[in-house]
Design a protein around this motif. Sequence first.
Motif, short mmCIF file in Angstrom:
data_model
loop_
_atom_site.label_atom_id
_atom_site.label_comp_id
_atom_site.label_asym_id
_atom_site.label_seq_id
_atom_site.Cartn_x
_atom_site.Cartn_y
_atom_site.Cartn_z
N LEU A 110 0.83 -1.20 0.00
CA LEU A 110 0.00 0.00 0.00
C LEU A 110 0.87 1.25 0.00
O LEU A 110 0.56 2.22 -0.70
N ALA A 111 1.97 1.23 0.76
CA ALA A 111 2.88 2.39 0.78
C ALA A 111 3.44 2.65 -0.61
O ALA A 111 3.56 3.80 -1.04
N GLN A 112 3.79 1.59 -1.33
CA GLN A 112 4.27 1.75 -2.69
C GLN A 112 3.21 2.42 -3.55
O GLN A 112 3.51 3.35 -4.33
N THR A 113 1.96 1.99 -3.43
CA THR A 113 0.90 2.51 -4.30
C THR A 113 0.63 3.98 -4.05
O THR A 113 0.60 4.79 -4.99
N PHE A 114 0.46 4.38 -2.77
CA PHE A 114 0.12 5.79 -2.57
C PHE A 114 1.34 6.69 -2.78
O PHE A 114 1.19 7.86 -3.14
N THR A 115 2.55 6.16 -2.59
CA THR A 115 3.72 6.96 -2.91
C THR A 115 3.85 7.14 -4.42
O THR A 115 4.25 8.21 -4.90
N ASP A 116 3.50 6.12 -5.19
CA ASP A 116 3.48 6.25 -6.65
C ASP A 116 2.53 7.36 -7.09
O ASP A 116 2.79 8.09 -8.06
N ILE A 117 1.39 7.49 -6.38
CA ILE A 117 0.45 8.56 -6.71
C ILE A 117 1.06 9.92 -6.44
O ILE A 117 0.93 10.86 -7.23
N VAL A 118 1.77 10.04 -5.31
CA VAL A 118 2.46 11.29 -4.99
C VAL A 118 3.50 11.62 -6.05
O VAL A 118 3.62 12.77 -6.49
N LEU A 119 4.25 10.61 -6.48
CA LEU A 119 5.28 10.83 -7.50
C LEU A 119 4.68 11.32 -8.81
O LEU A 119 5.36 11.97 -9.61
N GLY A 120 3.41 11.00 -9.06
CA GLY A 120 2.74 11.48 -10.26
C GLY A 120 2.15 12.86 -10.11
O GLY A 120 1.89 13.55 -11.11
N THR A 121 1.92 13.29 -8.85
CA THR A 121 1.27 14.58 -8.61
C THR A 121 2.28 15.72 -8.47
O THR A 121 2.04 16.83 -8.95
N LEU A 122 3.42 15.47 -7.84
CA LEU A 122 4.38 16.54 -7.59
C LEU A 122 4.94 17.19 -8.85
O LEU A 122 5.13 18.41 -8.87
N PRO A 123 5.22 16.43 -9.94
CA PRO A 123 5.70 17.13 -11.15
C PRO A 123 4.70 18.14 -11.69
O PRO A 123 5.10 19.17 -12.24
N GLU A 124 3.40 17.85 -11.54
CA GLU A 124 2.41 18.82 -12.00
C GLU A 124 2.47 20.09 -11.17
O GLU A 124 2.31 21.20 -11.69
N ALA A 125 2.74 19.93 -9.87
CA ALA A 125 2.91 21.10 -9.02
C ALA A 125 4.12 21.91 -9.47
O ALA A 125 4.04 23.15 -9.57
N GLN A 126 5.22 21.24 -9.75
CA GLN A 126 6.41 21.96 -10.21
C GLN A 126 6.14 22.74 -11.50
O GLN A 126 6.59 23.88 -11.65
N THR A 127 5.41 22.12 -12.41
CA THR A 127 5.08 22.79 -13.67
C THR A 127 4.29 24.06 -13.42
O THR A 127 4.56 25.11 -14.02
N ALA A 128 3.32 23.97 -12.50
CA ALA A 128 2.50 25.14 -12.19
C ALA A 128 3.32 26.22 -11.51
O ALA A 128 3.17 27.41 -11.81
N PHE A 129 4.23 25.83 -10.60
CA PHE A 129 5.06 26.83 -9.93
C PHE A 129 5.95 27.55 -10.94
O PHE A 129 6.12 28.76 -10.88
N ALA A 130 6.52 26.80 -11.87
CA ALA A 130 7.39 27.41 -12.87
C ALA A 130 6.61 28.36 -13.78
O ALA A 130 7.10 29.43 -14.14
N ALA A 131 5.39 27.98 -14.14
CA ALA A 131 4.57 28.82 -15.02
C ALA A 131 4.12 30.08 -14.31
O ALA A 131 4.04 31.16 -14.92
N VAL A 146 11.66 17.01 -2.69
CA VAL A 146 10.67 16.12 -2.08
C VAL A 146 10.36 14.96 -3.02
O VAL A 146 10.25 13.80 -2.60
N LEU A 147 10.24 15.26 -4.30
CA LEU A 147 9.98 14.23 -5.31
C LEU A 147 11.08 13.17 -5.29
O LEU A 147 10.80 11.96 -5.29
N ALA A 148 12.34 13.61 -5.25
CA ALA A 148 13.45 12.66 -5.23
C ALA A 148 13.45 11.86 -3.93
O ALA A 148 13.71 10.64 -3.94
N GLN A 149 13.13 12.50 -2.82
CA GLN A 149 13.11 11.80 -1.53
C GLN A 149 12.01 10.74 -1.51
O GLN A 149 12.23 9.62 -1.02
#
Length: 308
Positions: A110-131, A146-149
């Motif tokens: 379960l930890a793998q699954t919800f962490t995978d979801i986080v790994l998919g969400t954080l890049p979108e946040a970075q894109t928005a911050f950069a824009a 945080v994404l790398a960690q």
Amino acid sequence: MQARYDKCADKSGSRWADEQYSLLALNEIFEVAYFTELLANVTNNVPGYDAASIAPLDRTYVIDTFTAVVNQEKLHAAGVNGILESAGQPVIQPCEYVFPVTTFTEAVILAQTFTDIVLGTLPEAQTAFAADGGDESPLVPVFGSVLAQEGEQVGFYRYAQKKLPSAAPFLTGGSPSFAFTAIQMFIVPGSCPQPLSAVNLTTFGPLTVVTAPAPKNMTLEFAVPGAVASDTNSIVYLSGQNLPVTVPISTVTSNAGLFHFTSSFPFESGFAYGLTIAALVKGTGESFTSNDAVAAATLYGPGLIEIG
């Protein structure tokens, strides 16, 4: 040392303003609760989490690992709440949670699954911050760290299952509403100090993946608590950094308030190992060009599929 979190106030009109920062804080606080309970179970030799259950991993190593994870997630949560506070927004408080795991193996899956979801969400946040630029631009490297960690964490969860530490060259992206819905699977309804309805993100109906998926082309069975039809609905898969894949549904049946249906799972057409997100959408045969477009058309989801 003052963290860059503390210097970044939210910007009015930001696509990631308020609601999405609240999502990130909600997720980090959920992770603190999850890993705190997991650490306590291992430390106290709860049946299913004792030394024999975690073998061949060394018990001291596991305890040290999850002690570090808990402390790191606390800092993640404090950082995102600091952003909210600096923007004059309410900080997120813990809810009550139910974790549907009873063994160490189930817990790391379960930890793998919800962490995978986080790994998919954080890049979108970075894109928005950069824009957005301005005061938010310093958040790009912060959330990159945080994404790398989190990637380091999921490598351990996979190793604990005797899987390759890295699933695929490109991990699966997501969308904020998919992550928001997924977190609510573990929250006791009505237990949050701030009502979840105040977060301006969509909560989708549940999409259950009935069939155990495998790394091959196959047919999957799904279930939803509402009417569906093959001429008005489709399944869309998000996998890796590929464009979303839309496939028709068929064999629709109903039983005890649930509608079951099947859909092909074309894994061999280029799907990534690791997380695939399924969503039941409005319409048939539509070609989506972004994950956010899929989320905008979604009725039920996310269906979480882990391959390898």
